[in-house]
Scaffold this active site. Structure first.
Site, PDB file in Angstrom:
ATOM      1  N   GLN A  24       0.832  -1.206   0.000  1.00 18.74           N
ATOM      2  CA  GLN A  24       0.000   0.000   0.000  1.00 18.74           C
ATOM      3  C   GLN A  24       0.869   1.259   0.000  1.00 18.74           C
ATOM      4  OE1 GLN A  24      -2.095  -1.126   3.636  1.00 18.74           O
ATOM      5  NE2 GLN A  24      -3.974  -1.383   2.472  1.00 18.74           N
ATOM      6  N   HIS A  41      13.548  -3.766   0.904  1.00 19.73           N
ATOM      7  CA  HIS A  41      13.371  -3.802  -0.553  1.00 19.73           C
ATOM      8  C   HIS A  41      14.248  -4.909  -1.130  1.00 19.73           C
ATOM      9  CE1 HIS A  41      12.312  -2.168  -4.504  1.00 19.73           C
ATOM     10  NE2 HIS A  41      13.574  -2.377  -4.850  1.00 19.73           N
ATOM     11  N   ASP A  82      11.483   4.389  -3.458  1.00 20.45           N
ATOM     12  CA  ASP A  82      12.666   3.572  -3.146  1.00 20.45           C
ATOM     13  C   ASP A  82      13.949   4.375  -3.302  1.00 20.45           C
ATOM     14  OD1 ASP A  82      10.826   1.490  -2.871  1.00 20.45           O
ATOM     15  OD2 ASP A  82      11.113   0.807  -4.923  1.00 20.45           O
ATOM     16  N   PRO A 137      33.713 -56.230 -10.609  1.00 21.57           N
ATOM     17  CA  PRO A 137      34.219 -57.463 -11.219  1.00 21.57           C
ATOM     18  C   PRO A 137      33.093 -58.432 -11.558  1.00 21.57           C
ATOM     19  CG  PRO A 137      34.398 -57.637  -8.865  1.00 21.57           C
ATOM     20  CD  PRO A 137      33.783 -56.292  -9.133  1.00 21.57           C
ATOM     21  N   LYS A 143      30.107 -49.400 -14.519  1.00 24.70           N
ATOM     22  CA  LYS A 143      30.513 -50.355 -15.555  1.00 24.70           C
ATOM     23  C   LYS A 143      30.565 -51.742 -14.934  1.00 24.70           C
ATOM     24  CE  LYS A 143      34.381 -51.990 -17.073  1.00 24.70           C
ATOM     25  NZ  LYS A 143      33.953 -53.339 -17.528  1.00 24.70           N
ATOM     26  N   PRO A 144      29.620 -52.623 -15.299  1.00 23.45           N
ATOM     27  CA  PRO A 144      29.733 -54.007 -14.842  1.00 23.45           C
ATOM     28  C   PRO A 144      30.838 -54.710 -15.617  1.00 23.45           C
ATOM     29  CG  PRO A 144      27.883 -53.788 -16.337  1.00 23.45           C
ATOM     30  CD  PRO A 144      28.445 -52.409 -16.159  1.00 23.45           C
ATOM     31  N   VAL A 200      35.696 -48.254 -21.727  1.00 25.64           N
ATOM     32  CA  VAL A 200      34.736 -47.624 -20.814  1.00 25.64           C
ATOM     33  C   VAL A 200      35.387 -47.297 -19.475  1.00 25.64           C
ATOM     34  CG1 VAL A 200      32.542 -47.916 -19.592  1.00 25.64           C
ATOM     35  CG2 VAL A 200      32.795 -48.774 -21.934  1.00 25.64           C
ATOM     36  N   GLN A 236      38.546 -46.946 -18.800  1.00 28.03           N
ATOM     37  CA  GLN A 236      39.581 -45.928 -18.972  1.00 28.03           C
ATOM     38  C   GLN A 236      38.973 -44.543 -19.126  1.00 28.03           C
ATOM     39  OE1 GLN A 236      43.017 -46.576 -18.815  1.00 28.03           O
ATOM     40  NE2 GLN A 236      42.984 -44.342 -18.600  1.00 28.03           N
ATOM     41  N   LEU A 268      41.250 -54.743  -4.107  1.00 29.31           N
ATOM     42  CA  LEU A 268      42.045 -55.414  -5.129  1.00 29.31           C
ATOM     43  C   LEU A 268      42.310 -56.870  -4.754  1.00 29.31           C
ATOM     44  CD1 LEU A 268      44.491 -52.428  -5.705  1.00 29.31           C
ATOM     45  CD2 LEU A 268      42.344 -52.911  -6.896  1.00 29.31           C
ATOM     46  N   CYS A 298      37.094 -62.848  -3.520  1.00 26.12           N
ATOM     47  CA  CYS A 298      38.270 -62.004  -3.290  1.00 26.12           C
ATOM     48  C   CYS A 298      38.940 -62.282  -1.951  1.00 26.12           C
ATOM     49  CB  CYS A 298      37.885 -60.533  -3.393  1.00 26.12           C
ATOM     50  SG  CYS A 298      36.491 -60.067  -2.350  1.00 26.12           S
ATOM     51  N   GLU A 311      47.684 -65.242  -6.507  1.00 27.53           N
ATOM     52  CA  GLU A 311      46.270 -65.546  -6.288  1.00 27.53           C
ATOM     53  C   GLU A 311      45.734 -66.419  -7.424  1.00 27.53           C
ATOM     54  OE1 GLU A 311      42.233 -62.950  -5.281  1.00 27.53           O
ATOM     55  OE2 GLU A 311      43.763 -62.074  -6.582  1.00 27.53           O
TER      56      GLU A 311
END
Length: 902
Positions: free
Chosen positions: A88, A106, A142, A572, A597-598, A633, A635, A674, A707, A804
């Protein structure tokens, strides 16, 4: 001080409350009249406190103050007027009356954007900085002296609503109260506004918010967001006025796939895509609009433009009719000015405002917790009938979500029809790889092809990463309410459980896992993992830290745990689904997005998981699955500049290469699980039967493709022969065969190349003089089967003692009684440190050995006992970082320290 608050709205209410908390006396609240029978929030709050409230429709007529109004005001005796938000015109007789005058909030950095639509114009002009000003009122518009200013960054896709909620509202309340505090302390400045840089723009109204298409995409975007939600930027589309909401700038508009839409005056047609409506500027740039509103008030998702209104109304059940009547009562309580809620009653045309939308959403949650509405759902379904139809569809799971299209490969196997996706999963869709490239995934049980699978290329990786980045930054997966994120992960776990037999069957035919083991471990633990981390979503927190620097100032230091961003996960082939779950669940719970990535030889459960994740409601782009080669992929993910974290499980050799690439590219955070050559020490005082049973499990579990498999058993000399004899007896009882046969103990090795490596590994053992007690050969039958194998008299220097096998090969060495430290030296004489174990009845010996074994996990009188709550990871060249447990979350979070002086 004695303060008169002049204004309205929630902002005015919060300023009023904070002023009272600061000890000021509010002598009167001057606000607007009730609208449609509802009082303004400021009036409601003041009346509750017993503060005099004056609801004035106007203060002056034809430029002259109304004497009776001014008298009412002066009678309250204010020392300061505070105008937090006032629509107003207030007479100067009121502005200048208090001894301290009047201050006004403001929402712009004056002298820029004077006028009533300051926030709109901040965005329309593309300002990089926004903020607010508290200034001393004068007779200009203002133009009064500045008391206080605060600024913020304007984000590229901010709207009036987002910048107001993020900064202008909360900081504006604090700033206004701080300004009053400065006045009361006699420290308030009066800084004359400079005329240089001053602007004044008109009030934004519907008639002047039409889009001018003869400008750049960024300018069009700024115009749309600057008018979002009020008054709304519009254009003429197919003969009607259509208003645009939810604009974002995009980079790939030129390649947008969808249906063209002619827009009057535009330089080229828009494109209705699955993501929304793509629009173009004259510079060739593009923007995406999420929602559209028609002249009748109906709002729709822009992606649904050509299908809007096509779906038939659902017929309500008795239970749904009860819910509808409950909601009719809620509408009636909100729209108290409406005598009766009809099906055609329009929520907004009946006087509802934005706060009423929030209330309605919450009322629905109270009555149907599974119906999670967003504010946009109300804006898009404004009539009572449309609103109920929308709620019922959501409750039924039929809420017009875009249908997931899956080109299944179906097989009738294991007494069920298995439905397997076989394409890449990018941005919520199953798509072919670039150039339609595919490869065959092989069933290790018989060597036959299961199906053709899309083979991801570098461009597919880039698309997936871009999708994940957009989901993280634009859809704000990481900023989602943590409990909502947890609910989605719980729902995903429930869907996995509903499909557990199908998942286990796919795992069996794709990886050779024995079905019963796949059901319990591969799939069962995957479900447990998602449930566990779903529970962590709302428990991720930082800490408050006492600091002592810079005395005598007071300081607050705290930490925040924040998601990292786009995470790559490379897994893996031995536990395809479980390895996915171990990493992805923690990653998602922390608020990140994923490109996974599978293993190239076992992609199928990951793709089925993607389907279930989509059906669980995870937003597009949060999960992306790319079957493909590691050299291409994997890399590219290691090198990609937008990937901020990479989690890898696999060989030490590849782990080193990944770590190097992540360092050289952009110093990605890395976690590596790993290789291993885990020692298991069996003392003469063990429980022999248990040691034999668990010792076999430590080697032959999951056909040795494990693993943490015990790569070398050290058996005390006095029980060595007895132990070997019992093991061989049990090995001869093992059934080798079809993994889907419920009586099978030992299934095929995962793939042909691995089978060949096992044959070579055993050849080395025989050549070096180890005693081959049993096995050591591939079976002459279809598929990739290798006999459970036992070697004894294995010396420390032999190849098979150091490397391994990753297969069902038990390596047994003797140690002399009493030589505990010597056997520990031999057990630790390896570059690996993933797991280890000890069997003994002597608790002191067990603790002594477990303390000195240099491995991430030590099992005592058990083996393979992993749990979702226990951290899992290795030492030395077995990698670093943890899966599972609370510690896994830290792999996918970054810690920010915040220090505040006050």
């Amino acid at each position: 001080m004695k303060i008169a608050v002049i204004g309205q709205s929630l902002f005015g209410k919060e300023v009023y409350k904070e002023l009272r908390k600061d000890g000021h006396t509010i002598v009167g609240v001057f606000t607007i009249p009730d609208k449609d029978g509802k009082a303004d929030p400021l009036a409601t709050e003041a009346e509750k406190d017993g503060v005099p409230v004056f609801k004035l429709s106007r203060w002056r007529v034809k430029g002259q103050a109304l004497p009776e109004v001014v008298s009412q005001y002066k009678a309250t005796g204010p020392e300061l007027n505070v105008l937090p938000f006032c629509s107003q015109f207030i007479p100067m007789e009121v502005i200048d009356h208090p001894k301290h005058g009047s201050i006004i909030y403001h929402p712009s950095l004056l002298p820029r954007h004077r006028g009533a639509s300051a926030i709109n114009w901040t965005l329309i002009h593309g300002d990089k900085k926004g903020g607010f000003t508290v200034f001393w009122a004068d007779d200009g518009l203002d133009t009064g002296p500045i008391l206080l200013q605060r600024e913020c960054d304007v984000e590229p896709n901010d709207t009036v609503n987002t910048i107001y909620k993020r900064f202008l509202f909360p900081e504006g309340v604090k700033g206004t109260v701080e300004a009053v505090r400065l006045i009361s302390e006699g420290k308030a400045p009066r800084i004359t506004q400079p005329e240089e840089g001053a602007t004044y723009e008109c009030i934004q109204k519907k008639e002047n918010s039409k889009i001018d298409w003869n400008q750049s995409a960024e300018a069009i975007h700024n115009w749309i967001r600057g008018n979002d939600k009020v008054p709304g930027a519009w254009a003429e589309v197919e003969g009607q006025k259509v208003t645009f909401y939810g604009s974002t700038l995009i980079d790939n508009g030129a390649t947008a796939n969808g249906r063209p839409l002619e827009i009057f005056g535009a330089s080229r047609p828009g494109v209705v895509t699955k993501a929304g409506l793509v629009l173009f500027g004259i510079d060739g740039g593009a923007l995406l609009v999420k929602n559209l509103q028609f002249e009748d008030g109906k709002m729709i998702a822009a992606s649904q433009y050509f299908s809007a209104g096509a779906s038939a109304a659902v017929v309500l059940t008795e239970e749904e009719k009860t819910f509808a009547e409950q909601m009719r009562a809620v509408w009636q309580s909100i729209l108290s000015n409406v005598s009766q809620i009809e099906d055609a009653t329009d929520f907004f045309k009946s006087g509802a405002a934005s706060m009423d939308v929030v209330r309605l959403v919450e009322e629905v949650k109270l009555r149907a917790s599974s119906c999670q509405l967003q504010n946009e759902d109300v804006y898009m379904n404004t009539t009572f009938q449309d609103f109920i139809q929308m709620c019922v569809r959501k409750l039924r799971g039929e809420d017009d979500e875009e249908e997931l299209i899956v080109d299944y490969v179906e097989k009738n196997i294991n007494n069920m029809t298995v439905k397997m996706p076989h394409q890449l999963f990018i941005n919520g869709e199953f798509v072919d790889a670039e150039g339609g490239k595919t490869y065959k995934t092989i069933n290790p049980n018989d060597g036959t092809a299961i199906c053709d699978v899309s083979l991801a290329q570098i461009s597919d990786v880039d698309r997936a990463v871009a999708s994940a980045k957009e989901a993280f930054e634009e859809q704000e997966w990481g900023k989602m309410n943590p409990r909502d994120r947890g609910r989605l992960l719980y729902k995903l776990a429930d869907l996995m459980e509903q499909h557990q037999e199908e998942l286990a069957t796919i795992e069996a035919i794709d990886s050779g896992a024995v079905y019963t083991l796949a059901l319990k471990t591969h799939v069962g633990m995957s479900i447990q993992t998602f449930r566990y981390f779903a529970g962590w979503c709302d428990k991720i927190q930082g800490s408050t830290i006492p600091i002592n620097q810079a005395r005598p100032n007071r300081n607050l230091c705290f930490t925040r745990k924040e998601p990292i961003g786009v995470c790559a996960i490379v897994i893996p082939w031995n536990y395809p689904l479980m390895m996915l779950a171990w990493k992805t669940a923690a990653c998602l719970a922390a608020g990140n997005t994923v490109v996974l990535k599978p293993a190239q030889v076992t992609p199928l459960t990951a793709l089925k998981f993607a389907e279930l994740a989509s059906r669980a409601g995870l937003p597009k782009g949060v999960i992306n699955i790319l079957p493909g080669s590691g050299s291409l992929v994997g890399q590219r993910l290691s090198d990609h500049p937008d990937v901020r974290k990479l989690g890898f499980t696999g060989s030490t050799e590849i782990g080193k290469q990944i770590m190097k690439s992540c360092a050289v590219s952009n110093l990605k955070k890395v976690s590596l699980e790993l290789g291993g050559k885990s020692p298991l020490i069996i003392f003469a005082d063990c429980d022999m039967d248990k040691a034999v049973r668990m010792g076999m499990g430590s080697v032959f579990f999951n056909k040795g493709e494990n693993c943490i498999a015990a790569g070398r058993l050290f058996v005390e000399e006095s029980i060595h022969d007895q132990f070997v004899k019992k093991v061989v007896e049990e090995v001869k009882k093992m059934k080798i065969g079809d993994p889907l046969d419920r009586s099978t103990d030992h299934g095929p090795q995962n793939h042909k190349a691995h089978l060949d490596k096992l044959v070579e590994f055993c050849h080395f053992g025989v050549k070096e003089g180890a005693v081959l007690v049993c096995g050591g050969h591939a079976l002459q039958r279809p598929g990739f089967f290798f006999e459970p194998t036992v070697f004894t008299d294995v010396q420390d220097h032999m190849y098979i003692a150091k490397e391994e096998s990753f297969g069902p090969v038990m390596i047994i060495s003797k140690f002399k009684s009493g030589e505990i430290d010597e056997v520990l030296r031999r057990a630790n004489a390896t570059e690996y440190g993933l797991a280890s174990g000890v069997f003994t009845r002597d608790i002191s010996k067990a603790l002594y050995v477990s303390e000195r074994l240099n491995a991430g996990t030590v099992f005592v009188n058990t083996y393979n006992k992993t749990d979702v709550a226990a951290p899992f990871g290795g030492f030395k060249q077995s990698g670093f970082g943890k899966d599972l447990g609370q510690e896994a979350l830290n792999e996918y979070l970054k810690t920010k320290a915040v220090t505040i002086e006050y």
